[in-house]
Scaffold this active site. Structure first.
Site, short mmCIF file in Angstrom:
data_model
loop_
_atom_site.label_atom_id
_atom_site.label_comp_id
_atom_site.label_asym_id
_atom_site.label_seq_id
_atom_site.Cartn_x
_atom_site.Cartn_y
_atom_site.Cartn_z
N ALA A 75 4.15 12.00 -3.80
CA ALA A 75 2.71 12.16 -4.01
C ALA A 75 2.15 13.37 -3.25
CB ALA A 75 2.00 10.89 -3.58
N CYS A 76 2.74 13.68 -2.13
CA CYS A 76 2.22 14.77 -1.29
C CYS A 76 2.76 16.14 -1.70
CB CYS A 76 2.60 14.52 0.16
SG CYS A 76 4.37 14.27 0.33
N ARG A 107 9.85 14.19 -6.86
CA ARG A 107 8.62 14.76 -6.31
C ARG A 107 7.73 13.60 -5.83
NH1 ARG A 107 8.51 19.41 -4.69
NH2 ARG A 107 9.43 20.17 -6.63
N ASN A 159 4.76 0.11 5.99
CA ASN A 159 4.05 -0.84 6.85
C ASN A 159 4.42 -2.29 6.52
OD1 ASN A 159 2.02 -1.49 8.84
ND2 ASN A 159 0.74 -2.18 7.15
N MET A 196 9.67 5.20 -5.47
CA MET A 196 10.01 3.85 -5.97
C MET A 196 10.92 3.97 -7.21
SD MET A 196 7.47 0.71 -6.93
CE MET A 196 7.06 1.17 -8.61
N ALA A 231 -4.57 -2.63 0.69
CA ALA A 231 -4.32 -1.18 0.56
C ALA A 231 -3.82 -0.82 -0.83
CB ALA A 231 -3.30 -0.74 1.62
N ALA A 248 8.85 2.31 -1.30
CA ALA A 248 8.29 3.61 -1.72
C ALA A 248 7.53 4.19 -0.54
CB ALA A 248 7.36 3.43 -2.91
N GLY A 278 0.76 -1.25 0.00
CA GLY A 278 0.00 0.00 0.00
C GLY A 278 0.78 1.29 0.00
N HIS A 306 -0.90 -19.30 -0.54
CA HIS A 306 0.42 -18.69 -0.32
C HIS A 306 1.55 -19.71 -0.46
CE1 HIS A 306 -0.70 -19.62 3.96
NE2 HIS A 306 0.58 -19.93 4.06
C1 PCO Z 1 3.62 9.13 0.12
N1 PCO Z 1 4.31 8.36 -0.69
C2 PCO Z 1 4.85 8.52 -1.90
C3 PCO Z 1 5.33 7.21 -2.43
C4 PCO Z 1 6.61 7.29 -3.16
N2 PCO Z 1 6.48 8.08 -4.35
C5 PCO Z 1 6.75 7.63 -5.57
C6 PCO Z 1 6.57 8.62 -6.70
C7 PCO Z 1 5.22 8.43 -7.42
C8 PCO Z 1 5.11 9.48 -8.56
O1 PCO Z 1 6.17 9.34 -9.47
C9 PCO Z 1 4.02 8.65 -6.51
C10 PCO Z 1 5.14 7.05 -8.06
O2 PCO Z 1 6.70 9.91 -6.24
O3 PCO Z 1 7.15 6.50 -5.78
O4 PCO Z 1 4.93 9.54 -2.54
C11 PCO Z 1 3.63 10.35 0.61
S1 PCO Z 1 4.38 11.74 0.06
#
Ligand code: PCO
Length: 213
Positions: A178-179, A176, A112, A187, A59, A144, A32, A94
């Site tokens: 997700a937030c 960058r 997690n 990742m 998730a 990630a 997740g 599994h």
């Molecule tokens: C949460 N987590 C993340 C996960 C790690 N982010 C990524 C990249 C993505 C966009 O290219 C989301 C795939 O940034 O692996 O951001 C909180 S900020």
């Protein structure tokens, strides 16, 4: 039974005769993290080369567009684990999946699920496969998470624990998130995950320690 799940152990899961060349069997798993939006892409990269089965935690399903998965890739979820089990002697998913796979790749690996694996917990299909894993076979993880989670002291402890088990790390990168934050925790790109795993498989096959089927 889930339409995609088909948690029946079919002929496909049975071992091919050992003298028959076959494609590598790769078990791809998503936990997740928002990075699971790239899981379908990862499945496409691998299915050009290997036989692929996929496992998704509850998730991760929030981020996976099932319709974008390759048509020949079966996606197993927690619902599939026990839906077809009726009596002693029936197969346990599994165990069948850990037996079927030559290599397992968890991408994305959430904070997690990293913590659960490091602590030996197994409360879903994905972590039960890992808990039952045969460490003579490679297991890769591509974490990630947000930078603050990645740099949290727990991460280092958990990474040390999984390293001791023999799990291989494909490290996250800075970009960058997700937030909107910029930092380490994203990742690795699916293409890099694919080439890392394929190179390892082919070098093992050459040295005779891989599963040439
Ligand atoms: C949460 N987590 C993340 C996960 C790690 N982010 C990524 C990249 C993505 C966009 O290219 C989301 C795939 O940034 O692996 O951001 C909180 S900020």
């Amino acid at each position: 039974m889930a339409q995609l799940g088909a948690a029946v152990v079919d002929a496909d899961m049975e071992q091919a005769p050992s003298n028959t060349a076959r494609r590598p069997r790769i078990l791809l798993a998503a936990s997740g993290s928002v990075a699971a939006i790239k899981f379908a892409n990862l499945c496409h990269c691998f299915s050009e080369w290997a036989e692929v089965k996929a496992v998704a935690s509850k998730a991760s399903l929030h981020f996976i567009d099932k319709t974008s998965l390759p048509k020949d890739v079966v996606l197993y979820t927690d619902e599939d684990e026990w839906s077809t089990w009726k009596r002693i002697g029936d197969s346990v998913l599994h165990i069948e999946l850990r037996r079927w796979a030559d290599i397992m790749v968890i991408a994305p690996l959430s904070a997690n699920t990293l913590g659960k694996i490091a602590g030996g917990l197994c409360d879903n299909l994905l972590t039960c496969i890992v808990r039952a894993w045969d460490y003579n076979k490679p297991l890769f993880v591509a974490p990630a998470m947000n930078t603050f989670m990645w740099t949290n002291p727990f991460t280092e402890r958990h990474l040390m624990a999984i390293d001791e088990l023999g799990i291989s790390l494909i490290p996250p990168v800075s970009k960058r998130l997700a937030c909107g934050d910029y930092g380490n925790g994203a990742m690795a790109e699916p293409s890099l995950i694919f080439t890392t795993v394929r190179l390892l498989f082919e070098s093992r096959a050459q040295s005779g320690s891989g599963n040439s089927g």
